[in-house]
Design a protein around this motif. Structure first.
Motif, PDB file in Angstrom:
ATOM      1  N   THR B  20       0.830  -1.199   0.000  1.00 40.31           N
ATOM      2  CA  THR B  20       0.000   0.000   0.000  1.00 40.31           C
ATOM      3  C   THR B  20       0.866   1.250   0.000  1.00 40.31           C
ATOM      4  N   GLU B  21       2.183   1.051   0.104  1.00 44.05           N
ATOM      5  CA  GLU B  21       3.082   2.194   0.159  1.00 44.05           C
ATOM      6  C   GLU B  21       3.313   2.710  -1.267  1.00 44.05           C
ATOM      7  N   THR B  22       3.033   3.980  -1.437  1.00 42.47           N
ATOM      8  CA  THR B  22       3.074   4.525  -2.799  1.00 42.47           C
ATOM      9  C   THR B  22       4.504   4.613  -3.310  1.00 42.47           C
ATOM     10  N   ASP B  23       5.468   4.858  -2.414  1.00 38.22           N
ATOM     11  CA  ASP B  23       6.831   5.054  -2.884  1.00 38.22           C
ATOM     12  C   ASP B  23       7.557   3.741  -3.092  1.00 38.22           C
ATOM     13  N   LEU B  24       6.940   2.643  -2.772  1.00 36.91           N
ATOM     14  CA  LEU B  24       7.643   1.364  -2.875  1.00 36.91           C
ATOM     15  C   LEU B  24       6.918   0.400  -3.803  1.00 36.91           C
ATOM     16  N   ILE B  47      15.273 -10.047  -1.219  1.00 32.62           N
ATOM     17  CA  ILE B  47      14.841 -10.132  -2.618  1.00 32.62           C
ATOM     18  C   ILE B  47      14.236  -8.806  -3.057  1.00 32.62           C
ATOM     19  N   LEU B  48      13.374  -8.266  -2.169  1.00 28.92           N
ATOM     20  CA  LEU B  48      12.719  -7.017  -2.535  1.00 28.92           C
ATOM     21  C   LEU B  48      13.720  -5.873  -2.666  1.00 28.92           C
ATOM     22  N   ASN B  49      14.736  -5.886  -1.830  1.00 30.92           N
ATOM     23  CA  ASN B  49      15.708  -4.809  -1.847  1.00 30.92           C
ATOM     24  C   ASN B  49      16.708  -4.920  -2.997  1.00 30.92           C
ATOM     25  N   SER B  50      16.728  -6.085  -3.648  1.00 29.68           N
ATOM     26  CA  SER B  50      17.767  -6.312  -4.657  1.00 29.68           C
ATOM     27  C   SER B  50      17.557  -5.380  -5.854  1.00 29.68           C
ATOM     28  N   GLU B  51      18.615  -5.287  -6.653  1.00 27.49           N
ATOM     29  CA  GLU B  51      18.615  -4.342  -7.777  1.00 27.49           C
ATOM     30  C   GLU B  51      17.529  -4.655  -8.787  1.00 27.49           C
ATOM     31  N   SER B  52      17.300  -5.968  -8.971  1.00 29.54           N
ATOM     32  CA  SER B  52      16.329  -6.315  -9.999  1.00 29.54           C
ATOM     33  C   SER B  52      14.906  -6.004  -9.561  1.00 29.54           C
ATOM     34  N   MET B  53      14.709  -5.825  -8.264  1.00 24.45           N
ATOM     35  CA  MET B  53      13.351  -5.562  -7.790  1.00 24.45           C
ATOM     36  C   MET B  53      13.170  -4.072  -7.517  1.00 24.45           C
ATOM     37  N   LEU B  54      13.278  -3.697  -6.221  1.00 26.49           N
ATOM     38  CA  LEU B  54      13.003  -2.305  -5.878  1.00 26.49           C
ATOM     39  C   LEU B  54      14.252  -1.434  -5.980  1.00 26.49           C
ATOM     40  N   ASP B  55      15.377  -2.105  -5.791  1.00 26.41           N
ATOM     41  CA  ASP B  55      16.653  -1.401  -5.790  1.00 26.41           C
ATOM     42  C   ASP B  55      16.659  -0.323  -4.694  1.00 26.41           C
TER      43      ASP B  55
END
Lengths: 786, 487
Positions: B20-24, B47-55
């Motif tokens: 629900t977070e708009t910036d993520l 995984i979420l923090n990785s470059e291919s995802m949210l970076d």
């Protein structure tokens, strides 16, 4: 001859003994003739011994004479004589002489006569050691076949000991005169050879044990032996087996010798015998005599006797068929699975088989597994046949054969249907605030009518007021330094903020400082309290006879207490334990159980008046209370609670809870029910309309119940406090419908107070609105439960 | 980042990430992923923090599945819920929480009854506007000894209010709040509400000067709520009345003379103050409750609407312009605290009411009286006497209870009520439990005493500075309050 031989043999060994003999006898002549047989010699010198062989040896006397002489010669030569020998002989001779002196039984006179007769004398006169005369008698020579028993035997007097003891000596014993009996001489090799050549008749080669002489047999004896050996009769009898002469025959003669008729006893059965037999018969019948049986058979019988079998239904009578008769149950008919060749679906699978085998035999649904056989002849014998029969018998035996008229009622269904406690919420469940501060027991608690303040009184003589929810103490006053505060009670109206407390004989009325006491409320409270002083000064209390002490003295407690807010002190005659307000707040009653006549007092606040309503009270007053709605007044003594009408001034009712010692009671706010707590651990619910006896008795506490209290704020709750340190919360709903009974359900036991010196919880009070209660504990704390 | 997933033996689960977070927000194409079944929160977060995802580098994430946080591996979750591994899981990711670690304690002489914070983000800071100097964060504590204390953020007392004989409270103070950085209000067991002028000479000394005594209540004033913008006060008293006051001398009406401390008792005379302070009365005194009123709050959107809670089991909506009761929400337990949680969409707030029955009832004042209870927050072991909403979001609360704990709640994490909890509505459990530091000894945490004896918490306030709670242990305890609840 045999004896002679042994004689010679002995001479060879013990020649000295022989010479000794000779010396001792002193009769050199005739010695030889006598010594034909040494036995004879011994016999002559000894008096006691009897020898069996005597006669035999005497017989052979004459024939052996010459040889005897030779023998003597030989023997004398053989012996190497020496000095010792002669010395010994001398000694022995002397002894012999001494012995002869003491010879008894000789009369001297006839001896003299014999001297005169010389030849006819049978003694010699010899000189003894002292030179005196002594008579030496010859050996008495009994004639042949003499009956003189003394002569019979050459007596060796060594007693009954083996001769071997003398093996190392030249003699073999002593004769009656103490002389040594010399060992008979044994022949040397040549002699024995000679002897072996000519074996005398009757020679056995044996030696007589007693005498050591050769044991020879006589002719008769030899004959006897021979006869025995031949298998003949030992005695020479003419006909050992003569024909019987039948003097009395069993044959009945045609012509009997006697014509006498047969005596009666011949044909009449013997009465005596019959008696004897009957005796035996009786004994057998009575079991005194048991017929003989071999022991093993007897044992078997005993074993059989122990096992006794009874036919259980032996005496069963056929009964008329009636519904109560149950015949023995029948075995169910066999099913498919009992078949030797059941259909496939009846055969157990592997898992079923394993499960069946794993189960305990008792748990198995059926005690067999269906098995398939191709043909009936392949079916093995039924292994557990006997067991099955036995179990069937057991079933029949143990099965009840009569239908019991048992009530098939679930006991739980008989219990009244009580709602579960969870449906009866809300009620207090946990301690939420602890009021700690009192030094010693907290004796009393009370929540004020608005429900924000809690008052407590304790053993330290203080009254404290607390913020109910937080447990913060907001006010405190020390009423007494030595008396505990027994009870604190708020005045039940909201128009004033007045607390009554009793310490010892004094009752204090106070206005505590509290957040909810606004100046106006404070003023109103003070006005209510001080209104009565006008009455007192106006002389309204002059009913009392002069000089009689008023039951209660109303006064101001002094500036120190007045500054704290304690405004009135009432002194009564004895220590007050209970205060209860009337609902309007103008009256309150006090109870001092030790107060005798004045134990119950009713105080009127507006008039500062104390009255004793009872001049006489049946029993010790325990507590008292006003009815919540009607002008009734309840007084509890130890056993009963009396209800008085305050308007009509009469006794309305006597409630008898049946408790031994009532500790407290409380009246339901509806007015028709009453709970009573007693020191004998019981809590009793009374329906006042119903009966004087309790509607319900509850005994759930392990110790005395100190206080009981209804919830006064509309919740169907009541609680009791006990010395076991617990409070019990009950749901007690009084229905509006008069016909219904109250529902009483114990819902919660509140634990937390510590038991100090056998006192647990001393007082409880309910919050005016909420299901919260406060308890006063002997452990010095008050606790709020919600 | 994908290699460990491929290499990992065993099964994989198909997950869909939502937030629900708009910036993520993730791009549409990357929302579906196959992850190993034994992955846990940390792995998913990486995984979420990785470059291919949210970076995003290293933002810790928490994952919500069907409203509950993922605390085990995905596989365990599936097994526990009886789901097959082929289930497509929807994982809602939120910023992860940091435990509210203990920071400091401010020692007092007596029980601390109320705490308030003045900071840039606090309501008072906002109301004071430019006059609030940045960094001059202040903490106000009210104590049972009748004194107010103002502390700086490092725990030093800047000033203490005068005693009863010098214009201060004559009894324990039960509530205190900053109006602005220079004005504050307090109320207590002396039935008065006092307005103080606060001036600071320098960073380490200041002065509290009473400016107004407000009379009107006939009982202990247990709760105080302020609106700095309109300088209005709202009080709840044990006499069952809700007071609405003005903090301005000019706009306040005269006080009822019967309630003023008059000199007809010796005791009162003795306590007469040497300082004369203006005495005023309430704008409205609304005797709306039949039992002690325990809390009153302004509607966070509309300052003319107030809500009051009382021991008579009700929450009432009051119209402050007329002083009339708009609606009554009945509950089944005595209410001891109230907090209005603003809703994201605007409109009337959600009310969190702490009860004496050891739980917090969430009420929706708009709903009909028949079904008012939205949610129940269970976990406390004693009366819930103070509730504060998070300054950062509208779905987390902190509550203080007499059981000696503060508990932090996330209103998003709910589950249906169990049978023994009444079986109706939904229930939430605390995210964190803040114990009293004073209970902790060298031997570690002690068992909490029965009845919360000695460790009751009376007041809690949640600011960006931290979570401040004051209690029976005579301390104001500070715990960090940032990122305690997932965004």
């Amino acid at each position: 001859m045999g004896s002679k031989l042994t004689d010679k043999k002995r001479k060879q060994v013990e020649s000295d003994s022989e010479s000794d003999n000779e010396l001792a006898n002193g009769l050199f002549d005739g010695v030889l003739s006598q010594s034909e047989s040494d036995d004879d010699d011994y016999i002559a010198s000894g008096d006691e011994d009897e020898d069996v062989d005597d006669s035999g040896s005497e017989d052979s006397e004459g024939t052996d004479d010459d040889e005897d002489e030779n023998d003597d010669g030989f023997s004398s030569d053989e012996i190497p004589s020496d000095v010792e020998h002669e010395d010994e002989m001398d000694k022995l001779a002397k002894k012999q002489e001494e012995l002869e002196i003491t010879e008894p039984g000789v009369d001297p006179k006839p001896r003299k006569k014999a001297e005169e007769e010389e030849e006819g004398r049978n003694y010699r006169i010899e000189k003894d050691a002292n030179g005196g005369e002594r008579y030496v008698y010859d050996e008495i020579d009994p004639v042949y076949d003499s009956d003189d028993t003394d002569f019979n035997e050459p007596a060796n007097t060594i007693g009954n000991i083996p001769l071997s003891f003398y093996d190392s000596y030249p003699h073999i014993g002593y004769d009656i005169n103490g002389k040594k009996i010399m060992r008979p001489a044994t022949g040397d090799a040549l002699q024995s050879l000679l002897d072996s050549i000519e074996v005398p008749e009757g020679w056995t080669g044996l030696t007589d044990i007693n005498t050591g002489n050769p044991l020879n047999l006589t002719k008769e004896e030899l004959e006897l032996v021979r006869r025995v050996q031949m298998g003949l009769l030992p005695e020479d009898v003419e006909d050992p087996y003569p024909d019987t002469v039948e003097w009395f025959t069993s044959v009945e003669e045609k012509m009997p010798l006697s014509a006498a008729p047969e005596p009666k006893r011949r044909f009449v059965p013997s009465k005596n015998e019959a008696k004897q037999i009957m005796k035996l018969v009786r004994a057998i019948r009575e079991g005194r005599i048991l017929p003989y049986k071999p022991p093993e058979e007897r044992e078997k019988e005993l074993e059989e006797q122990e096992e006794q079998y009874f036919d259980l239904w032996q005496n069963e009578e056929p009964r008329a068929p009636n519904p109560m008769h149950i015949p023995a149950p029948k075995l169910p008919p066999p099913g498919y699975d009992l078949s030797y060749n059941p259909p496939e679906e009846y055969l157990p699978t592997k898992e079923e088989r394993e499960a069946w085998e794993k189960e305990d035999p008792e748990d198995r649904e059926k005690d067999y597994l269906p098995t398939k056989y191709d043909a009936l002849r392949k079916v093995p014998a039924w292994g557990s046949f006997v067991k099955e029969r036995f179990e069937r018998c057991m079933d029949l035996y143990l099965a009840p054969r009569v239908r019991k008229n048992r009530l098939n009622i679930d006991p739980n269904s008989l219990l009244p249907k009580l709602p579960s406690p969870s449906e009866l919420k809300p009620f207090p469940t946990v301690v939420q605030t602890i009021f700690r501060g009192h030094d010693g027991r907290v004796r009393s608690v009370a929540i004020d009518p608005t429900g924000v303040a809690l008052a407590t009184g304790g053993d330290d003589g203080t009254v404290r007021v607390w913020e109910l929810l937080t447990g913060r103490q907001v006010w405190s006053v020390k009423l007494s330094s030595d008396e505990p505060v027994n009870t604190v009670r708020w005045r039940p109206t909201k128009d004033a903020f007045i607390l009554a407390a009793a310490a010892g004989e004094d009752i204090f009325l106070m206005v505590p400082t509290h957040a909810s006491v606004t100046p106006a409320l404070d003023q109103a409270s003070r006005d209510i309290l001080s209104a009565g002083f006008g009455y007192a000064t106006n002389g309204q209390q002059q009913q009392l006879a002069p000089g009689k002490e008023p039951p209660g003295k109303w006064s101001r407690p002094g500036t120190k207490l007045e500054d704290e807010g304690v405004l009135i002190k009432i002194t009564v005659r004895s220590a007050v334990k209970v205060i209860n307000w009337h609902r309007r707040g103008d009256h309150f009653c006090t109870v001092s159980p030790r107060g005798q006549r004045s134990s119950v007092a009713i105080h009127t606040l507006s008039k500062h008046l104390t009255q004793i309503p009872f001049r006489k009270l049946a029993g010790l007053a325990q507590t008292a209370a006003f009815h919540p709605l009607r002008p009734l007044f309840f007084v509890a003594t130890q056993r009963t609670i009396r209800c008085y009408d305050l308007q009509k001034l009469e006794l309305v009712k006597i409630v008898q809870p049946g408790a031994k010692w009532i500790s407290s009671f409380d009246i339901h706010p509806g007015g028709d029910n009453l709970i009573v707590g007693s020191y004998d651990k019981r809590l009793l619910w009374h329906d006042l309309d119903l009966s004087n006896r309790p509607y319900k008795t509850m005994r759930f506490h392990g110790e005395a119940i100190r206080q009981v209290r209804y919830h006064k704020g509309g919740l169907p709750l009541f609680a009791d406090a006990s010395d076991d340190g617990t409070l019990q919360i009950f749901h007690g709903k009084v229905p509006n419908d008069q016909l219904e009974n109250p529902t009483i359900v114990p819902v919660k036991m509140l634990k937390g107070h510590k038991v100090v010196s056998k006192l647990g919880v001393l007082d409880i009070d309910w919050h005016p609105r909420e299901p919260w209660c406060v308890s006063a504990g002997a452990d010095g704390t008050a606790r709020l439960w919600m | 980042m994908d290699e460990p997933m491929v290499d990992a033996p065993g099964q994989q689960v198909k997950v869909t990430f939502t937030t629900t977070e708009t910036d993520l927000q993730l791009p549409e194409t990357k929302r579906q992923l196959l992850v190993p079944a034994d992955i846990r929160r940390y792995g998913l977060s990486r995984i979420l923090n990785s470059e291919s995802m949210l970076d995003t580098g290293s933002i810790p994430f928490d994952f919500l599945i069907n409203g509950s946080f993922l605390r085990t591996s995905l596989q365990d979750y599936l097994v526990a819920n009886g789901l097959s591994l082929e289930t497509n899981l929807t994982l809602q990711y939120v910023r992860s929480l940091i435990p509210p670690v203990y920071e400091a304690s401010f020692e007092h002489d007596d029980w601390v009854s109320a705490v308030d914070v003045l900071s840039a983000a606090s309501p008072a800071g906002r109301w004071s506007g430019d006059s609030f100097q940045h960094g001059h964060d202040r903490i106000l504590s009210a104590s049972y000894d009748g004194l107010l204390r103002i502390w700086n953020a490092s725990g030093q007392v800047i000033t203490t209010s005068p005693s009863g004989s010098h214009g201060g409270h004559t009894a324990s103070v039960k509530a205190a709040k900053f109006l602005t950085s220079s004005q504050l209000a307090s109320a207590g067991m002396d039935r008065t509400v006092r307005v103080w002028k606060y001036t600071e000479a320098d960073a380490f000394s200041g002065e509290l000067k009473p400016t107004l005594e407000l009379y009107g209540h006939a009982g202990s004033v247990d709760s105080l709520e302020v609106d700095g913008a309109s300088r209005r006060l709202l009080t709840a008293s044990a006499d069952g009345a809700i007071g609405f006051w003005s903090a301005a001398k000019a706009s306040a009406p005269e006080a009822d003379a019967s309630l003023l401390p008059n000199a007809h008792t010796s005791k009162r005379r003795r306590l007469a103050t040497s300082v004369t302070v203006a005495q005023r009365g309430p704008l409205f005194l609304m005797p709306v409750h039949t039992a002690p009123a325990t809390a009153a709050v302004f509607d966070p959107r509309d300052r003319t609407v107030a809500y009051s809670a009382s021991q008579d089991h009700t929450v009432r909506t009051l119209d402050l312009t007329t002083g009339a009761v708009v609606s009554t929400l009945a509950t089944s337990h005595p209410l001891l605290s109230l907090c209005a949680v603003p809703r994201a969409g605007g409109g009337s707030p959600l009310l969190a009411a702490g009860t004496s029955a050891r739980h917090i009832t969430m009420l929706d004042p708009r709903a009909s009286t028949a079904a008012t209870s939205v949610m129940t927050l269970r976990g406390h072991a004693n009366k819930v006497v103070s509730i504060a909403a998070s300054p950062d979001n509208d779905y987390s609360l902190v509550s203080a209870s007499h059981d000696g704990t503060c508990r932090i709640w996330d209103l998003r994490s709910v589950r249906p009520a169990a049978k023994d909890e009444g079986g109706m509505g939904s229930v939430s459990e605390p995210v964190y439990v803040i114990e009293r530091e004073s209970l902790k000894t060298d031997k570690g945490a002690k068992k909490r005493p029965a009845g919360g004896e000695g460790c009751k918490v009376f007041s809690v306030v949640w600011d960006r500075l931290g979570i401040f709670s004051g209690g029976e242990d005579k301390k104001v305890q500070v715990n960090s309050g940032r990122n305690v609840v997932a965004d």
